[in-house]
Design a protein around this motif. Structure first.
Motif, PDB file in Angstrom:
ATOM      1  N   VAL A 380       0.852  -1.191   0.000  1.00 55.17           N
ATOM      2  CA  VAL A 380       0.000   0.000   0.000  1.00 55.17           C
ATOM      3  C   VAL A 380       0.887   1.240   0.000  1.00 55.17           C
ATOM      4  CG1 VAL A 380      -1.526   1.408   1.449  1.00 55.17           C
ATOM      5  CG2 VAL A 380      -2.024  -1.013   1.132  1.00 55.17           C
ATOM      6  N   LEU A 384       1.230   3.757  -3.252  1.00 56.76           N
ATOM      7  CA  LEU A 384       0.764   5.130  -3.146  1.00 56.76           C
ATOM      8  C   LEU A 384       1.896   6.125  -3.360  1.00 56.76           C
ATOM      9  CD1 LEU A 384      -1.751   4.785  -0.226  1.00 56.76           C
ATOM     10  CD2 LEU A 384      -2.265   5.663  -2.499  1.00 56.76           C
ATOM     11  N   TYR A 391      -2.676   1.285  -7.242  1.00 58.10           N
ATOM     12  CA  TYR A 391      -3.308   1.153  -5.936  1.00 58.10           C
ATOM     13  C   TYR A 391      -4.736   0.620  -6.055  1.00 58.10           C
ATOM     14  CZ  TYR A 391      -4.785   2.342  -1.223  1.00 58.10           C
ATOM     15  OH  TYR A 391      -5.261   2.283   0.053  1.00 58.10           O
TER      16      TYR A 391
ATOM     17  N   GLU B  76      -3.043   7.115   2.337  1.00 57.62           N
ATOM     18  CA  GLU B  76      -3.499   7.561   1.011  1.00 57.62           C
ATOM     19  C   GLU B  76      -3.426   9.080   0.869  1.00 57.62           C
ATOM     20  OE1 GLU B  76      -6.778   3.931   0.621  1.00 57.62           O
ATOM     21  OE2 GLU B  76      -7.420   5.953   1.154  1.00 57.62           O
TER      22      GLU B  76
END
Lengths: 524, 336
Positions: A380, A384, A391, B76
């Motif tokens: 992850v 990213l 992703y 994120e």
């Protein structure tokens, strides 16, 4: 490292003639890819632990809870590994060296646990009652699901041994028992240790089954701590401990294994005379029956009961079909990618023996001690930061599968490549074949069975994968394993059962084909 | 010899890779909201479905633990594909708000919820309220032996009779409330007692079922776990015991939701939050989980004690905060 072919002789001398040559670029690329990608989770663990600083690492690791985890993890690891080794060796001997009746059928039955994931059998046992929780249940269920990992290769090794060695020892005055322990056992030791190591490593990272059984180890704690805290530092730190344990295990295996032995010379190995079990025949039969009953029959019957229970309620066929499709697609993809990477890496290692290639080949083995969650978190992070387009795509999930399960394909493919002599390919070249054609026409058919075996093994593991799938998969994705898990955590046994049954059915087919082929081959 | 196998394998591989590369980017035009659902799976699905039916806006659900999903949104950052996050407990939302990863909730929506159950700065809002209780099995724990306070279940007389879930956010909140009310020392003693005499369970559902099946006398859980089991079985042997007089064992916490700052569809995401606290939205949530609604026009499950009869401690989710002190204490004691 985990190569079960250590009993075999080194590759023929002509293989060394190629050492100086560099592999072509299209072979170097996959090696480079594996080397880099497999290093990512390890770097992630090390960097995250490092970043938090010594003081915090010390404070987080040196607490009573972690001590408890260490004790639990080690007890489970030692007990399950020891039991699997004993059961695996005993079964191998009974099947290969005794006059046990019904060996054909037993061979298929003894391989059944491959088709029943540990989390499915944990679920069936726990649905009977809470007596199976804790260390006792965990040791029982993990042993029953893992012994074939030891039994099959050890039986194969025993089958390929030349009986004349043991016979010579008998003639020189050893009784049968001494001859076995002094002559045959040392020859089996590398295989026994290698496979036991696989079992031990798996105990470090088993998550789903142990959660269901309420038995806490490092890996189950990693998930909980990650949920309570809002950072991956703690998860990384506990994984660092797992990595350290993995290194200790690898070191122990190398120390204990000693030097390998090779059967020199051509010719057919002598078949050993089978030992009569005599009055023990029925005792052994009863024990095997008990093993199969507790290991497979009871879980399967319970599963059947819950499936029937479920159909009386609602049976969401569309959703079940969808998850089945997703599972098949992902597992086939994961197995393909793993084999596609394992083949060139194995080829470069066997034929060119480069330093980097050898290191790259070993990295995925180290990852065997890193829980799926941590591998997923590292991907992850990397996706990213560097390739956001990847992703939450299926491709990234397949990469994770390849990282987690590649060794299952690597081990057989490498062994087969070592047996495929380059001289054959060279002969094809002198007859006018281009290099690639020579490889496709000569070497590939030789290693193809190994690729198929690796493919099946990765497929089976991918089908059961849970945590990386949850963290990395595209949003909305449900596989048989994740759907099963969602229902099991809230104890909806009937709703979980159809997914579990499908996992068993889908794994059962390749397992049956593999074992049936083996039986046929032996009967020929 | 034949080269077929490789050919087929190669083509399959190529097809798989190309197909998967495209799969991630297939959805585009009509707005599809992405919900990171850390609340119970069925609950999230029920609200999303009701919203889809009402507005025609599709909702994609990513399931996971609240903490895990919040952590994922943190990693994120600006690239987060999430529009909304819905969690079982407030701490993941508080953490995201602190890190500046949430957008403010529309004032009109905030105004409809009791200010005790929304973020002071308006970054998240409560959707339902959850009360802690003790579920007990009358066969094993008689009514006269019921403790007045959750403080009292950590003694030797409860040996093997009390279950708790140290890995749950709810238990962490309970511990944090106790630190605020009774002080750190008393809480530490309580935790040590629980560890010595109680049984730990992996989650609230397993603890609840253990009580119902008579494996353990009582469990510290949230009331809707009992109600859910009641709904499944129709009738239960186990009963609920409510701690009163502001006891930490009767803590009320919130399950909440927020709009992610990086959302590409903030308008629709806000619409989703407004729907969650509307009568229809609340009913959808309650259909799967017997929590207390934040919308006063919606009735709670009659199986539960009415919300105004509860006597929880006067601590808001914001005051409990991230409960870091509680986690530290649980770690010192060896529970985590």
């Amino acid at each position: 490292m985990l190569n079960q072919a250590s009993v075999l002789a080194e590759a023929p001398v002509s293989g060394r003639a190629r050492v100086a040559r560099r592999p072509p670029i299209w072979l170097q690329l996959p090696v480079l890819l594996v080397g880099i990608v497999a290093a990512l989770p390890l770097l992630f663990v090390i960097v995250r632990t490092w970043e938090s600083g010594w003081q915090s690492a010390w404070r987080l690791l040196w607490r009573p809870f972690v001590g408890g985890l260490l004790v639990n993890t080690l007890m489970l690891l030692v007990l399950v590994t020891a039991l699997c080794a004993v059961i695996g060796l005993a079964l191998a001997w009974c099947m290969e060296r005794s006059d046990l009746r019904g060996r054909r059928y037993w061979n298929v039955l003894l391989c059944l646990p491959f088709a029943i994931p540990a989390f499915v059998s944990s679920f069936t046992w726990i649905s009977i009652g809470p007596e199976f929780e804790g260390l006792g249940g965990a040791v029982m269920i993990m042993t029953l699901s893992k012994y074939p990992v030891v039994y099959l290769p050890v039986a194969a090794a025993l089958r390929s041994l030349d009986a004349s060695l043991e016979e010579s020892a008998r003639m020189l005055g050893y009784d049968r028992r001494t001859a076995f322990w002094r002559v045959t056992f040392p020859l089996l030791k590398p295989t026994l240790l290698g496979t036991s190591l696989l079992v031990a490593l798996h105990m470090l990272i088993e998550f789903a089954a142990l959660s269901i059984l309420r038995f806490q180890t490092f890996t189950t704690a990693i998930y909980q701590q990650f949920e309570l805290e809002f950072s991956s530092t703690q998860a990384a730190m506990l994984s660092a401990v797992l990595l350290a344990m993995c290194l200790v295990l690898l070191w122990m295996e190398i120390r204990l294994r000693g030097r390998g032995f090779a059967r020199i010379g051509q010719g057919v190995a002598r078949k050993p005379a089978s030992v009569s079990l005599g009055r023990w025949q029925w005792v052994v039969q009863a024990m095997l029956l008990a093993l199969v009953t507790v290991g497979c029959v009871i879980p399967l019957v319970m599963l059947g009961y819950w499936v029937a229970e479920g159909t009386s309620a609602s049976f969401p066929l569309a959703r079940i079909g969808e998850t089945l499709g997703a599972s098949l697609y992902l597992s086939l993809g994961g197995a393909l990618l793993s084999c596609a990477l394992a083949l060139p890496v194995g080829f470069v290692v066997v034929r060119y023996k480069g330093r980097f290639a050898q290191a790259a080949e070993r990295l995925p083995y180290l990852l065997q001690a890193v829980p799926g969650l941590v591998v997923a978190l590292s991907l992850v992070f990397v996706a990213l930061s560097y390739v956001p387009a990847l992703y939450q795509t299926t491709l990234l999930l397949l990469v994770a599968y390849a990282l987690l399960f590649m060794p299952m394909a690597q081990a057989p493919i490498r062994t087969a490549l070592e047996k495929a002599s380059p001289q054959l390919e060279e002969a094809a070249r002198t007859l006018g074949c281009k290099p690639l054609t020579a490889f496709l026409k000569v070497t590939l058919p030789i290693v193809f069975p190994a690729i198929a075996a690796g493919f099946v093994l990765v497929f089976l593991d991918t089908l059961k994968e849970l945590t990386a799938t949850l963290v990395l998969g595209p949003t909305g994705l449900d596989t048989l394993a994740t759907a099963f898990w969602s229902h099991t955590t809230v104890l909806e046994y009937a709703a979980a059962a159809p997914y579990a049954a499908l996992i068993v059915l889908v794994s059962g087919l390749p397992v049956y084909l593999m074992t049936a082929r083996k039986v046929r081959r032996r009967l020929d | 010899m034949n080269t077929r196998p490789l050919n087929v394998v190669a083509r399959l591989a190529a097809a798989t890779l190309v197909g998967t590369l495209l799969a991630g980017h297939a959805m585009a035009d009509p707005v599809t909201l992405t919900l990171y659902n850390g609340q119970h799976e069925a609950t999230g699905v029920a609200v999303a479905k009701a919203f889809e039916e009402k507005t025609g806006i599709k909702v994609q659900i990513r399931k996971g633990g609240g903490g895990q999903l919040a952590n994922q949104i943190t990693v994120e950052g600006e690239r987060s594909p999430a529009d909304i996050i819905y969690t079982e407990e407030a701490p993941p939302l508080i953490k995201l708000a602190q890190d500046g990863l949430l957008a403010k909730v529309d004032d009109a929506t905030l105004a409809q919820v009791d200010p005790r159950y929304v973020d002071d700065n308006g970054y998240w809002l409560g959707i339902t309220l959850r009360a802690r209780v003790m579920a007990y099995n009358p066969d094993l724990v008689s009514e006269e032996d019921l403790p007045e306070s959750a403080r009292d279940v950590a003694g030797p007389e409860w040996q093997g009779k009390i279950a708790f879930v140290p890995s749950s956010g709810e238990f962490l909140g309970h511990t944090a409330a106790m630190i605020k009310l009774d002080g750190r020392e008393a809480t530490e003693e309580w935790l040590i007692g629980l560890k010595a005499f109680g049984g730990t369970y992996m989650n609230n559902v397993t603890a609840m079922k253990a009580v119902e099946n008579g494996e353990v006398g009582a469990a510290l859980v949230n009331s809707y776990y009992w109600a859910a089991l009641h709904k499944e079985k129709g009738q239960l042997k186990s009963k609920l015991h409510y701690f009163s007089n502001g006891d930490a064992g009767g803590l009320v916490s919130v399950s909440g939701a927020a709009v992610v700052k990086a959302s590409k569809h903030p308008k629709e995401a806000q619409q989703f939050l407004a729907f969650m606290i509307s009568e229809e939205g609340q009913k959808a949530v309650l259909s799967k989980s017997a929590e207390y609604p934040v919308n006063p026009n919606v009735a709670a499950d009659p199986l539960l004690k009415p919300f105004d009869e509860l006597q929880p401690p006067q601590l808001t989710p914001a005051q409990i905060g991230l409960a870091e002190d509680a986690l530290e204490l649980e770690r010192e004691v060896g529970l985590n």
